[in-house]
Design a protein around this motif. Structure first.
Motif, PDB file in Angstrom:
ATOM      1  N   THR A  40      -8.851  -2.083 -11.006  1.00 48.22           N
ATOM      2  CA  THR A  40      -7.968  -2.937 -10.462  1.00 48.22           C
ATOM      3  C   THR A  40      -6.539  -3.490 -11.479  1.00 48.22           C
ATOM      4  OG1 THR A  40     -10.118  -4.710 -10.563  1.00 48.22           O
ATOM      5  CG2 THR A  40      -7.985  -5.837 -10.402  1.00 48.22           C
ATOM      6  N   ILE A  41      -5.707  -2.918 -10.245  1.00 54.20           N
ATOM      7  CA  ILE A  41      -4.263  -3.759 -10.789  1.00 54.20           C
ATOM      8  C   ILE A  41      -2.885  -5.027  -9.447  1.00 54.20           C
ATOM      9  CG2 ILE A  41      -4.105  -0.999 -10.661  1.00 54.20           C
ATOM     10  CD1 ILE A  41      -2.344  -1.366  -8.545  1.00 54.20           C
ATOM     11  N   ASP A  42      -2.624  -5.052 -10.076  1.00 57.12           N
ATOM     12  CA  ASP A  42      -1.983  -5.851  -9.923  1.00 57.12           C
ATOM     13  C   ASP A  42      -0.114  -5.434  -9.537  1.00 57.12           C
ATOM     14  OD1 ASP A  42      -3.314  -7.922  -9.865  1.00 57.12           O
ATOM     15  OD2 ASP A  42      -2.128  -7.580 -12.606  1.00 57.12           O
ATOM     16  N   ILE A  43      -0.027  -5.704  -7.847  1.00 55.76           N
ATOM     17  CA  ILE A  43       0.898  -5.235  -7.093  1.00 55.76           C
ATOM     18  C   ILE A  43       1.987  -6.555  -6.502  1.00 55.76           C
ATOM     19  CG2 ILE A  43       0.340  -2.843  -7.425  1.00 55.76           C
ATOM     20  CD1 ILE A  43       0.108  -3.798  -4.411  1.00 55.76           C
ATOM     21  N   PRO A  44       3.165  -6.095  -6.293  1.00 58.58           N
ATOM     22  CA  PRO A  44       3.719  -7.208  -5.676  1.00 58.58           C
ATOM     23  C   PRO A  44       3.483  -7.451  -4.217  1.00 58.58           C
ATOM     24  CG  PRO A  44       5.148  -5.712  -6.652  1.00 58.58           C
ATOM     25  CD  PRO A  44       4.354  -5.205  -6.117  1.00 58.58           C
ATOM     26  N   GLU A  45       3.222  -8.739  -3.361  1.00 59.19           N
ATOM     27  CA  GLU A  45       2.599  -9.354  -2.385  1.00 59.19           C
ATOM     28  C   GLU A  45       3.495  -8.064  -0.872  1.00 59.19           C
ATOM     29  OE1 GLU A  45       2.306 -13.166  -0.947  1.00 59.19           O
ATOM     30  OE2 GLU A  45       1.721 -13.925  -2.971  1.00 59.19           O
ATOM     31  N   SER A  46       5.110  -7.418  -1.611  1.00 59.33           N
ATOM     32  CA  SER A  46       5.569  -7.253  -0.403  1.00 59.33           C
ATOM     33  C   SER A  46       5.331  -6.062  -0.490  1.00 59.33           C
ATOM     34  CB  SER A  46       7.086  -7.243  -0.706  1.00 59.33           C
ATOM     35  OG  SER A  46       6.958  -6.895  -1.735  1.00 59.33           O
ATOM     36  N   LEU A  47       4.755  -4.963  -0.876  1.00 61.01           N
ATOM     37  CA  LEU A  47       4.175  -4.138  -1.444  1.00 61.01           C
ATOM     38  C   LEU A  47       3.186  -3.656  -1.236  1.00 61.01           C
ATOM     39  CD1 LEU A  47       4.928  -0.718  -2.455  1.00 61.01           C
ATOM     40  CD2 LEU A  47       3.662  -1.874  -4.463  1.00 61.01           C
ATOM     41  N   HIS A  48       1.917  -4.851  -1.375  1.00 67.14           N
ATOM     42  CA  HIS A  48       0.684  -5.100  -0.339  1.00 67.14           C
ATOM     43  C   HIS A  48       0.472  -5.418   0.785  1.00 67.14           C
ATOM     44  CE1 HIS A  48      -3.282  -6.919   0.791  1.00 67.14           C
ATOM     45  NE2 HIS A  48      -3.807  -5.430  -0.154  1.00 67.14           N
ATOM     46  N   ARG A  49       1.421  -5.521   1.706  1.00 63.72           N
ATOM     47  CA  ARG A  49       1.806  -6.207   3.141  1.00 63.72           C
ATOM     48  C   ARG A  49       2.324  -4.949   3.612  1.00 63.72           C
ATOM     49  NH1 ARG A  49       3.901 -10.795   1.517  1.00 63.72           N
ATOM     50  NH2 ARG A  49       5.879  -9.850   2.017  1.00 63.72           N
ATOM     51  N   THR A  50       2.879  -3.829   2.961  1.00 59.47           N
ATOM     52  CA  THR A  50       3.456  -2.802   3.623  1.00 59.47           C
ATOM     53  C   THR A  50       2.393  -2.015   3.587  1.00 59.47           C
ATOM     54  OG1 THR A  50       5.699  -3.048   2.789  1.00 59.47           O
ATOM     55  CG2 THR A  50       5.346  -0.894   3.169  1.00 59.47           C
ATOM     56  N   ILE A  51       1.633  -1.270   2.149  1.00 61.17           N
ATOM     57  CA  ILE A  51       0.697  -0.434   2.364  1.00 61.17           C
ATOM     58  C   ILE A  51      -0.559  -0.610   3.275  1.00 61.17           C
ATOM     59  CG2 ILE A  51      -0.997   0.143   0.589  1.00 61.17           C
ATOM     60  CD1 ILE A  51       0.409  -0.482  -1.194  1.00 61.17           C
ATOM     61  N   LYS A  52      -0.936  -2.317   3.296  1.00 70.15           N
ATOM     62  CA  LYS A  52      -2.113  -2.873   4.193  1.00 70.15           C
ATOM     63  C   LYS A  52      -1.743  -2.352   5.480  1.00 70.15           C
ATOM     64  CE  LYS A  52      -4.726  -7.107   5.021  1.00 70.15           C
ATOM     65  NZ  LYS A  52      -5.784  -7.975   4.334  1.00 70.15           N
ATOM     66  N   ALA A  53      -0.263  -2.799   6.196  1.00 76.10           N
ATOM     67  CA  ALA A  53       0.252  -2.289   7.224  1.00 76.10           C
ATOM     68  C   ALA A  53      -0.471  -0.745   7.949  1.00 76.10           C
ATOM     69  CB  ALA A  53       1.447  -3.227   7.202  1.00 76.10           C
ATOM     70  N   GLN A  54       0.156  -0.137   6.781  1.00 74.75           N
ATOM     71  CA  GLN A  54       0.883   1.316   6.852  1.00 74.75           C
ATOM     72  C   GLN A  54      -0.539   2.108   7.271  1.00 74.75           C
ATOM     73  OE1 GLN A  54       2.822   4.129   7.770  1.00 74.75           O
ATOM     74  NE2 GLN A  54       4.531   1.842   7.861  1.00 74.75           N
ATOM     75  N   CYS A  55      -2.072   1.164   6.034  1.00 72.77           N
ATOM     76  CA  CYS A  55      -2.709   1.450   6.121  1.00 72.77           C
ATOM     77  C   CYS A  55      -4.070   1.012   7.910  1.00 72.77           C
ATOM     78  CB  CYS A  55      -3.889   1.114   5.257  1.00 72.77           C
ATOM     79  SG  CYS A  55      -3.554   2.129   4.112  1.00 72.77           S
ATOM     80  N   ALA A  56      -3.630   0.605   8.407  1.00 68.27           N
ATOM     81  CA  ALA A  56      -4.124  -0.189   9.796  1.00 68.27           C
ATOM     82  C   ALA A  56      -3.698   0.425  10.874  1.00 68.27           C
ATOM     83  CB  ALA A  56      -3.446  -2.043   9.399  1.00 68.27           C
ATOM     84  N   GLY A  59      -5.770   3.329  10.375  1.00 69.95           N
ATOM     85  CA  GLY A  59      -7.330   3.278  10.423  1.00 69.95           C
ATOM     86  C   GLY A  59      -8.048   3.872   9.520  1.00 69.95           C
ATOM     87  N   THR A  60      -7.058   3.377   7.932  1.00 69.08           N
ATOM     88  CA  THR A  60      -7.274   4.585   6.825  1.00 69.08           C
ATOM     89  C   THR A  60      -7.806   2.913   6.263  1.00 69.08           C
ATOM     90  OG1 THR A  60      -5.370   4.408   5.436  1.00 69.08           O
ATOM     91  CG2 THR A  60      -6.382   6.156   6.750  1.00 69.08           C
ATOM     92  N   LYS A  61      -8.098   2.849   4.916  1.00 70.85           N
ATOM     93  CA  LYS A  61      -8.763   1.828   4.288  1.00 70.85           C
ATOM     94  C   LYS A  61      -7.450   1.872   2.637  1.00 70.85           C
ATOM     95  CE  LYS A  61     -13.315   1.810   4.229  1.00 70.85           C
ATOM     96  NZ  LYS A  61     -14.899   1.724   4.239  1.00 70.85           N
ATOM     97  N   ILE A  62      -7.041   1.226   1.751  1.00 74.44           N
ATOM     98  CA  ILE A  62      -6.532   0.630   0.791  1.00 74.44           C
ATOM     99  C   ILE A  62      -6.587   1.527  -0.054  1.00 74.44           C
ATOM    100  CG2 ILE A  62      -5.139  -0.410  -0.484  1.00 74.44           C
ATOM    101  CD1 ILE A  62      -4.730  -2.170   1.454  1.00 74.44           C
ATOM    102  N   ALA A  63      -7.860   2.024  -0.139  1.00 71.53           N
ATOM    103  CA  ALA A  63      -8.734   2.524  -1.584  1.00 71.53           C
ATOM    104  C   ALA A  63      -8.582   3.831  -1.054  1.00 71.53           C
ATOM    105  CB  ALA A  63      -9.941   1.845  -1.733  1.00 71.53           C
ATOM    106  N   ASP A  64      -8.658   4.280   0.153  1.00 72.97           N
ATOM    107  CA  ASP A  64      -9.063   5.670  -0.041  1.00 72.97           C
ATOM    108  C   ASP A  64      -7.902   6.676  -0.269  1.00 72.97           C
ATOM    109  OD1 ASP A  64     -11.243   5.673   0.599  1.00 72.97           O
ATOM    110  OD2 ASP A  64     -10.585   5.626   3.019  1.00 72.97           O
ATOM    111  N   GLU A  65      -6.460   5.577   0.128  1.00 75.73           N
ATOM    112  CA  GLU A  65      -5.100   6.264   0.234  1.00 75.73           C
ATOM    113  C   GLU A  65      -5.347   6.169  -1.257  1.00 75.73           C
ATOM    114  OE1 GLU A  65      -2.283   6.427   2.977  1.00 75.73           O
ATOM    115  OE2 GLU A  65      -3.626   6.516   4.221  1.00 75.73           O
TER     116      GLU A  65
END
Length: 77
Positions: A40-56, A59-65
């Motif tokens: 478990t790590i803490d990251i800024p919301e903006s970074l999470h949004r960027t990662i989540k959007a790119q993964c979506a 078609g991949t999962k954040i955990a896999d990336e």
């Protein structure tokens, strides 16, 4: 006002036993080559949004990336 009666089915008398959580976890890990641990790590919301959007979009999962990035950095150390 209508006095329409609605008949309901009988109440089930036997419920199947729920599967114990430990059994589920063990069966889930059985197909993997190596046991997994949670990180478990803490990251800024903006970074999470960027990662989540790119993964979506890919078609991949954040955990896999994240797992792939960590393997690239730490695999041969």
């Amino acid at each position: 006002m209508s006095t329409k009666k609605i008949a309901f089915g009988t109440k089930p008398t036997h419920k199947p036993e729920p599967v114990p959580v430990d059994t589920w976890v063990e069966s889930r890990a059985a197909g993997e080559a190596e046991a997994m641990k949670r990180l478990t790590i803490d990251i800024p919301e903006s970074l999470h949004r960027t990662i989540k959007a790119q993964c979506a979009m890919r078609g991949t999962k954040i955990a896999d990336e994240v797992r792939e990035l960590l393997l690239k950095k730490y695999r041969n150390q």
